[in-house]
Design a protein around this motif. Structure first.
Motif, PDB file in Angstrom:
ATOM      1  N   ARG A 108       0.839  -1.207   0.000  1.00  0.00           N
ATOM      2  CA  ARG A 108       0.000   0.000   0.000  1.00  0.00           C
ATOM      3  C   ARG A 108       0.874   1.258   0.000  1.00  0.00           C
ATOM      4  NH1 ARG A 108      -2.933  -2.659   4.370  1.00  0.00           N
ATOM      5  NH2 ARG A 108      -4.545  -3.893   3.355  1.00  0.00           N
ATOM      6  N   GLU A 109       2.012   1.189   0.706  1.00  0.00           N
ATOM      7  CA  GLU A 109       2.912   2.345   0.768  1.00  0.00           C
ATOM      8  C   GLU A 109       3.508   2.646  -0.605  1.00  0.00           C
ATOM      9  OE1 GLU A 109       3.190   4.055   3.645  1.00  0.00           O
ATOM     10  OE2 GLU A 109       1.779   2.605   4.493  1.00  0.00           O
ATOM     11  N   GLU A 157       5.481  11.907   2.048  1.00  0.00           N
ATOM     12  CA  GLU A 157       6.909  11.736   2.322  1.00  0.00           C
ATOM     13  C   GLU A 157       7.523  10.731   1.367  1.00  0.00           C
ATOM     14  OE1 GLU A 157       7.108  10.379   6.300  1.00  0.00           O
ATOM     15  OE2 GLU A 157       6.188  12.200   7.143  1.00  0.00           O
ATOM     16  N   ALA A 158       8.816  10.858   1.178  1.00  0.00           N
ATOM     17  CA  ALA A 158       9.524   9.870   0.366  1.00  0.00           C
ATOM     18  C   ALA A 158       9.484   8.524   1.075  1.00  0.00           C
ATOM     19  CB  ALA A 158      10.970  10.316   0.163  1.00  0.00           C
ATOM     20  N   LEU A 159       9.520   7.454   0.300  1.00  0.00           N
ATOM     21  CA  LEU A 159       9.555   6.119   0.892  1.00  0.00           C
ATOM     22  C   LEU A 159      10.855   5.940   1.667  1.00  0.00           C
ATOM     23  CD1 LEU A 159       8.225   4.125  -2.172  1.00  0.00           C
ATOM     24  CD2 LEU A 159       7.136   4.166   0.089  1.00  0.00           C
ATOM     25  N   PRO A 160      10.804   5.257   2.804  1.00  0.00           N
ATOM     26  CA  PRO A 160      12.040   5.047   3.563  1.00  0.00           C
ATOM     27  C   PRO A 160      12.940   4.012   2.893  1.00  0.00           C
ATOM     28  CG  PRO A 160      10.251   3.836   4.572  1.00  0.00           C
ATOM     29  CD  PRO A 160       9.642   4.598   3.414  1.00  0.00           C
ATOM     30  N   ASP A 161      14.178   3.960   3.303  1.00  0.00           N
ATOM     31  CA  ASP A 161      15.113   2.946   2.784  1.00  0.00           C
ATOM     32  C   ASP A 161      14.661   1.544   3.185  1.00  0.00           C
ATOM     33  OD1 ASP A 161      17.612   2.032   1.598  1.00  0.00           O
ATOM     34  OD2 ASP A 161      18.187   1.576   3.675  1.00  0.00           O
ATOM     35  N   VAL A 162      14.100   1.448   4.397  1.00  0.00           N
ATOM     36  CA  VAL A 162      13.630   0.161   4.914  1.00  0.00           C
ATOM     37  C   VAL A 162      12.208   0.333   5.433  1.00  0.00           C
ATOM     38  CG1 VAL A 162      14.041  -1.718   6.553  1.00  0.00           C
ATOM     39  CG2 VAL A 162      15.988  -0.409   5.649  1.00  0.00           C
TER      40      VAL A 162
END
Lengths: 142, 326
Positions: free
Chosen positions: B287-288, B299-304
């Protein structure tokens, strides 16, 4: 967590009992698993003599008088990771761990040796037998 | 277990909202009858989902019944020819050849399917071989898709084209499954991991190995990542923590090599078959990514991505606790 140290005499006895009482070793032809293999933890080698999906005998320091089809080798740290209740990535299963050693050339993982054909002929029973080290190490999952 | 789409929530008489159909497509001049399942509104954003090597569309059954995702997306999952309910072509003496998948045949199949179903601006998502093919799709067909999600994707994934996977003296039914056992995270529910193995056991002789020809031999982008046009078609590379074939680090390196338009995300505490080994966690993770594609994420997607980030609490049964809780 089991208080018994990995690869102690008590540990191996508990492991044998875990394998010989495992329901998955009785089904899908796993009860035809009669290939002997060794487990080498650091410089300690134990031969696991299989008969009909059960451990018949555990033989420390096997010699030329013994027979086996394949084995798994790794340093103690890799095996300690392997038997953790939730093992870390890449030391969590034998094919995974062997792949990182054999294909990717990394250190600190387990490695298969011996007859690849026999490994694949008994892959699930063998893999399950190794996974049961983790079950035994964590008090049989109880 | 939380969520309304998980099997424990069904009652006798419940009918899942999945429709199954057969569509005829041409691949390299040969006509194929292709099975696909779908759920979601006709005018929803098409989300075309590709199964892994030797498997079939049932891997996506929990995405197909995710009420939140199918509110906005028309989720479509197909069986490649020779897989699941897509029988071999009736015009060919296919039994005289070993089945072999190639990058060209694979991309032809996916684009022919998208064309036959008249999908407008679809998002493509696939895992493993279905993840790797996002590089060829972005290289050769950057205009055909709105975005690409490569799950368990890398520039190169050697070492799994193994002769024992199609050998008369090996029980390949079980071996083709359990050779993949460790590709799944030990945290994933045992029921889901066992079902993933069950799906593997349904593959026809030689098909898994034939798919792995593409996966481990034909696919090699190590020296041509600059040809991957992620700047024209956004590419997401999302690899599970426990994927030992294409690791999260492989994903980061691949995205870095591609450059603009490529994003790598590590999916924590999951493995190489995320959609079927841990559907609840996977659906929450994906979903993200979908929100990022549709612009619904600020927000930008996180690395993890971690389970905590998406409100999932992992279930207590660990790998050592495989006995029923009786």
């Amino acid at each position: 967590m089991n208080e018994t140290e990995l690869s102690s005499h008590e540990w191996w006895e508990s492991y044998k009992e875990t394998v010989n009482n495992d329901p998955e070793m009785d089904v899908r032809g796993h009860d035809k698993f009669s290939e002997n293999f060794y487990i080498e933890i650091g410089d300690e080698r134990v031969l696991v003599e299989m008969n009909g999906g059960e451990i018949a005998e555990l033989v420390p320091n096997p010699t030329m008088n013994h027979q086996w089809s394949f084995g798994v080798e790794g340093d103690r740290e890799a095996w300690e990771a392997f038997v953790q209740e939730t093992p870390p990535a890449f030391n969590h299963e034998i094919i995974a761990s062997h792949y990182r050693t054999a294909v990717r050339g990394e250190e600190g993982h387990l490695q298969l040796t011996g007859d690849n054909k026999k490994i694949f002929q008994h892959l699930r029973a063998f893999q399950r037998t190794l996974d049961l080290m983790r079950v035994a190490h964590n008090n049989g999952g109880n | 277990m939380e969520g309304t789409d998980m099997p424990t929530s069904y009652q006798p008489g419940d009918v899942e909202p999945i429709d199954g159909s057969y569509v005829h497509i041409d691949v390299e001049g040969v006509s194929h009858r292709v099975y696909y399942e779908e759920n979601g509104p006709d005018d929803g954003i098409p989300l075309l989902c590709q199964h892994t090597a030797g498997n079939n569309c049932q891997q996506w059954r929990h995405l197909l019944t995710d009420e939140e995702i199918t509110e906005n997306f028309r989720v479509i999952a197909h069986d490649l020819p020779y897989h699941g309910k897509s029988v071999p072509p009736t015009t060919q003496e296919w039994w005289t050849d070993d089945y072999t998948m190639t990058a060209k045949k694979f991309t032809d199949t996916l684009v022919s399917l998208a064309d036959a179903l008249e999908l407008e601006d679809p998002i493509y998502m696939g895992s493993s071989m279905g993840g790797n093919i996002t590089l060829e799709l972005a290289d050769w067909y950057p205009d055909r898709f709105q975005a690409l999600i490569g799950l368990e994707c890398g520039a190169h994934s050697p070492g799994f084209y193994i002769d024992w996977l199609d050998h008369p003296e090996v029980n390949t039914t079980e071996v083709n499954a359990y050779a993949c056992w460790g590709l799944m995270a030990p945290q994933s529910p045992e029921q889901s991991r066992r079902e993933t193995m069950y799906l593997y056991e349904q593959g026809a002789t030689g098909v898994f190995k034939g798919d792995l020809y593409y996966y481990s031999v034909d696919h090699d982008y190590r020296d041509k990542l600059d040809q991957v046009n992620a700047d024209e078609c956004p590419l997401y590379i999302a690899n599970g923590e426990y994927d030992y074939l294409t690791t999260p680090e492989d994903g980061r390196q691949t995205a870095k090599g591609i450059g603009e338009g490529a994003t790598a995300i590590e999916l924590a505490q999951i493995g190489h078959f995320p959609m079927s080994e841990h559907p609840e966690l996977f659906n929450a993770y994906i979903r993200e990514l979908l929100a990022d594609i549709t612009g619904d994420r600020d927000e930008a997607l996180p690395d993890v991505l971690e389970p905590d980030d998406v409100g999932i609490e992992l279930h207590p049964p660990g790998p050592a606790r495989e006995k029923p809780a009786d």
